[in-house]
Design an enzyme around this catalytic site. Structure first.
Site, PDB file in Angstrom:
ATOM      1  N   ASP A   1      19.075   1.108 -13.910  1.00 25.18           N
ATOM      2  CA  ASP A   1      19.630   0.665 -12.635  1.00 25.18           C
ATOM      3  C   ASP A   1      20.742   1.577 -12.134  1.00 25.18           C
ATOM      4  O   ASP A   1      20.847   1.844 -10.931  1.00 25.18           O
ATOM      5  CB  ASP A   1      20.197  -0.751 -12.761  1.00 25.18           C
ATOM      6  CG  ASP A   1      19.204  -1.748 -13.309  1.00 25.18           C
ATOM      7  OD1 ASP A   1      18.000  -1.416 -13.382  1.00 25.18           O
ATOM      8  OD2 ASP A   1      19.630  -2.851 -13.684  1.00 25.18           O
TER       9      ASP A   1
ATOM     10  N   ASP B   1      20.241   0.605  -6.149  1.00 26.73           N
ATOM     11  CA  ASP B   1      19.988   0.690  -7.582  1.00 26.73           C
ATOM     12  C   ASP B   1      18.872   1.693  -7.804  1.00 26.73           C
ATOM     13  O   ASP B   1      17.878   1.703  -7.062  1.00 26.73           O
ATOM     14  CB  ASP B   1      19.555  -0.668  -8.141  1.00 26.73           C
ATOM     15  CG  ASP B   1      20.720  -1.596  -8.444  1.00 26.73           C
ATOM     16  OD1 ASP B   1      21.837  -1.325  -7.955  1.00 26.73           O
ATOM     17  OD2 ASP B   1      20.503  -2.607  -9.138  1.00 26.73           O
TER      18      ASP B   1
ATOM     19  N   CYS C   1      13.284  -1.227 -17.697  1.00 28.87           N
ATOM     20  CA  CYS C   1      14.677  -1.477 -17.313  1.00 28.87           C
ATOM     21  C   CYS C   1      15.651  -1.012 -18.390  1.00 28.87           C
ATOM     22  O   CYS C   1      16.731  -0.497 -18.081  1.00 28.87           O
ATOM     23  CB  CYS C   1      14.902  -2.968 -17.085  1.00 28.87           C
ATOM     24  SG  CYS C   1      13.817  -3.741 -15.886  1.00 28.87           S
TER      25      CYS C   1
ATOM     26  N   ASP D   1      10.032  -2.094 -10.339  1.00 32.41           N
ATOM     27  CA  ASP D   1       9.138  -1.978 -11.487  1.00 32.41           C
ATOM     28  C   ASP D   1       8.487  -3.280 -11.949  1.00 32.41           C
ATOM     29  O   ASP D   1       7.841  -3.311 -12.996  1.00 32.41           O
ATOM     30  CB  ASP D   1       9.839  -1.278 -12.656  1.00 32.41           C
ATOM     31  CG  ASP D   1      11.241  -1.775 -12.917  1.00 32.41           C
ATOM     32  OD1 ASP D   1      11.584  -2.854 -12.409  1.00 32.41           O
ATOM     33  OD2 ASP D   1      11.996  -1.081 -13.625  1.00 32.41           O
TER      34      ASP D   1
END
Length: 370
Positions: free
Chosen positions: A121, A199, A355, A250
């Site tokens: 992020d 982000d 992530c 994603d």
């Protein structure tokens, strides 16, 4: 044994940061940490993106440390995930542990931190450049400081290191009348265009073409800033998402290799894709396998489509959670080689494999795939 770049790419091999897409053979990756994790501070831009019961729990416990019963199983999964990556020959880099419970302030607001769970992020890798992003959650304002030893090391070894303008995050950035859209209503966003914020996880890279979804943490001004920063060598395309509370691309759409695009059928309509993507094979994600564990359902900061949050090791191999049986079987039918790694408890800290990582170096060169 670690991967090595071909000798013909001596300049790329000399730089520790070199990644142009989501699927070239993975050589080095940053993996997040859970030490010092703190439940995100209560703010409308945070709660509007957390689903259902987790949002109510978050607002009540905001600013407290995550309890051990949540941290310990997620830490076990994380340790195993790192072991798997290293067994595949990938160099794993980690930030130092950090106490995110400490309170901090700007002239406009104060907050506690969050955690280092999701480096995807806060940093964006474009070629040999690693860019710190201007995130919209106040509790993440200083998050990249935890990675500064890594960033300074990469810089000394030849990488380009950039930071986007630090946002003020005043009330002017957030729509005071924002409400999540009901079913059938147009998508709307909590962000105004007061200043650029984004982000990195709202973008995916396909060489010279980069794709983005606007969200409740990425505004148009943020996309425009990145477009101008990258210049004429790159093209940024916006993808229309139907997600009612969009945050990060994603679990909506993700390339699995050149010419292969995984889409979420709830959020993406193939006819609304940018024209250049319509020529690719559209792989429709299967319905997520339900998670019956009530505690996991309450604590997860993510939606049910986390089954799409996979990490490509190369064009064939991918890391997939074994719980997501439907996805596991489907990717095998598509000709991929899934590597099952349990990771459900990590969702309480903001995501899954994609992530939890930032691919710093992939063996390959900058290309145009369209």
């Amino acid at each position: 044994m670690n991967f090595h770049a071909p000798s013909s790419e001596s300049s790329a091999a000399a730089c520790p940061v070199s990644s142009h897409n989501e699927w070239d053979p993975l050589e080095e990756i940053i993996v997040g940490r859970l030490e010092g994790s703190t439940i995100p501070s209560n703010h409308p831009v945070v709660t509007c993106n957390i689903p259902g019961m987790a949002a109510r729990a978050q607002s009540l416990a905001a600013g407290f440390r995550f309890p051990k019963f949540m941290v310990e199983p997620a830490q076990e999964e994380l340790d195993h995930f790192i072991e798997v990556l290293e067994s595949l020959g990938v160099t794993v880099t980690r930030p130092e542990p950090f106490d995110h419970h400490a309170k901090f302030a700007t002239p406009y607001w104060s907050s506690r931190g969050f955690c280092n769970s999701c480096p995807r992020d806060s940093m964006l890798v474009i070629g040999d450049e690693i860019l710190e992003t201007p995130m919209a959650w106040p509790c993440r304002y200083f998050e990249t400081h935890s990675y500064r030893p890594i960033l300074k090391d990469y810089f000394r070894r030849g990488a380009r290191w950039t930071s986007a303008p630090k946002p003020q995050l005043t009330d002017a950035l957030f729509d005071p009348n924002f409400e999540l859209p009901k079913k059938g209503e147009p998508i709307r966003y909590i962000l105004t265009e007061f200043e650029p914020v984004f982000d990195a996880a709202d973008f995916f890279r396909c060489g010279r073409d980069i794709f983005v979804t606007r969200s409740n943490v990425t505004n148009k001004m943020g996309v425009d800033w990145l477009r101008r920063h990258l210049g004429e060598g790159y093209r940024i395309h916006e993808i229309k998402s139907r997600c009612p509370n969009p945050m990060h691309i994603d679990t909506t759409i993700l390339p699995l290799g050149p010419g292969k695009l995984l889409i979420n059928p709830e959020y993406i309509h193939p006819d609304e894709l940018p024209d250049i993507l319509k020529k690719w094979d559209i792989l429709v994600a299967p319905d997520p396998t339900p998670i019956d564990d009530r505690i996991l359902a309450i604590t997860s900061m993510c939606g049910k489509w986390l089954s799409m949050n996979i990490l490509m090791i190369d064009e064939k191999r991918m890391i997939v959670d074994p719980h997501h049986v439907n996805m596991l079987r489907q990717v095998e039918k598509w000709g991929f080689e899934p590597i099952p790694v349990p990771f459900l408890h990590y969702a309480a800290f903001g995501g899954a494999y994609h992530c939890a990582t930032l691919d710093v170096r992939r063996r390959g060169t900058l290309e145009s795939y369209f």
